[in-house]
Design a protein around this motif. Structure first.
Motif, PDB file in Angstrom:
ATOM      1  N   PRO A  18       0.801  -1.228   0.000  1.00  0.00           N
ATOM      2  CA  PRO A  18       0.000   0.000   0.000  1.00  0.00           C
ATOM      3  C   PRO A  18       0.835   1.281   0.000  1.00  0.00           C
ATOM      4  O   PRO A  18       0.434   2.278  -0.612  1.00  0.00           O
ATOM      5  N   ILE A  19       1.983   1.264   0.623  1.00  0.00           N
ATOM      6  CA  ILE A  19       2.857   2.443   0.606  1.00  0.00           C
ATOM      7  C   ILE A  19       3.352   2.716  -0.813  1.00  0.00           C
ATOM      8  O   ILE A  19       3.483   3.873  -1.220  1.00  0.00           O
ATOM      9  N   MET A  20       3.582   1.659  -1.580  1.00  0.00           N
ATOM     10  CA  MET A  20       4.021   1.842  -2.963  1.00  0.00           C
ATOM     11  C   MET A  20       2.896   2.435  -3.821  1.00  0.00           C
ATOM     12  O   MET A  20       3.161   3.214  -4.734  1.00  0.00           O
ATOM     13  N   VAL A  21       1.649   2.088  -3.513  1.00  0.00           N
ATOM     14  CA  VAL A  21       0.517   2.693  -4.213  1.00  0.00           C
ATOM     15  C   VAL A  21       0.533   4.204  -3.989  1.00  0.00           C
ATOM     16  O   VAL A  21       0.385   4.990  -4.926  1.00  0.00           O
ATOM     17  N   MET A 107      -5.728   8.584  -2.838  1.00  0.00           N
ATOM     18  CA  MET A 107      -4.577   7.705  -2.647  1.00  0.00           C
ATOM     19  C   MET A 107      -4.685   6.928  -1.328  1.00  0.00           C
ATOM     20  O   MET A 107      -4.269   5.777  -1.256  1.00  0.00           O
ATOM     21  N   ALA A 108      -5.264   7.556  -0.316  1.00  0.00           N
ATOM     22  CA  ALA A 108      -5.464   6.863   0.965  1.00  0.00           C
ATOM     23  C   ALA A 108      -6.522   5.777   0.823  1.00  0.00           C
ATOM     24  O   ALA A 108      -6.379   4.678   1.375  1.00  0.00           O
ATOM     25  N   ALA A 109      -7.581   6.067   0.082  1.00  0.00           N
ATOM     26  CA  ALA A 109      -8.610   5.052  -0.160  1.00  0.00           C
ATOM     27  C   ALA A 109      -8.015   3.868  -0.926  1.00  0.00           C
ATOM     28  O   ALA A 109      -8.305   2.712  -0.618  1.00  0.00           O
ATOM     29  N   ALA A 110      -7.157   4.168  -1.899  1.00  0.00           N
ATOM     30  CA  ALA A 110      -6.501   3.101  -2.662  1.00  0.00           C
ATOM     31  C   ALA A 110      -5.614   2.252  -1.762  1.00  0.00           C
ATOM     32  O   ALA A 110      -5.552   1.030  -1.925  1.00  0.00           O
ATOM     33  N   MET A 111      -4.940   2.882  -0.812  1.00  0.00           N
ATOM     34  CA  MET A 111      -4.088   2.128   0.111  1.00  0.00           C
ATOM     35  C   MET A 111      -4.918   1.158   0.955  1.00  0.00           C
ATOM     36  O   MET A 111      -4.512   0.013   1.172  1.00  0.00           O
TER      37      MET A 111
END
Length: 122
Positions: A18-21, A107-111
């Motif tokens: 998730p950090i890479m996302v 981006m947080a939702a994607a993580m």
């Protein structure tokens, strides 16, 4: 492309930290999220055994705010519960959280979504 066999339904392998996302999204000014949406839609559709998120919605969610919010609504309401069933986790409705985060900070939702998807591959 690698596949993992679970319950006679092949699930595309899309395990990303998730950090890479977050990092890829920042580095590409959000363009990575278009690719990410497409890959996540493939995983969700395979897990559900039906089309939960179509390819056009996945593509346009990366560049159009109302579609982005709809993408996260579908992910939280229809797709993630199927993921939780596969992983044996407690059923929870994250659609409201994902909609709010998708509006203010996608981006947080994607993580969050990626973290839940990664549990499929343990």
């Amino acid at each position: 492309m690698e596949f993992k066999e679970v319950s006679n339904n092949p699930i595309p392998e899309f395990k990303v930290d998730p950090i890479m996302v977050l990092l890829f999204s920042f580095l590409t000014c959000g363009l990575y999220l278009i690719y990410w949406n497409i890959k996540v839609a493939e995983v969700f559709n395979a897990v559900a055994g039906r089309e939960v998120i179509s390819q056009p919605i996945a593509i346009f969610a990366g560049c159009c705010m109302p579609v982005n919010i709809y993408f996260y609504y579908l992910a939280g309401k229809d797709a993630l519960p199927e993921v939780y069933k596969r992983t044996g986790e407690l059923q929870k409705d994250q659609s409201t959280l994902l909609i709010v985060l998708g509006f203010f900070f996608p981006m947080a939702a994607a993580m969050i979504v990626q973290g839940d998807i990664n549990r499929l591959y343990k």
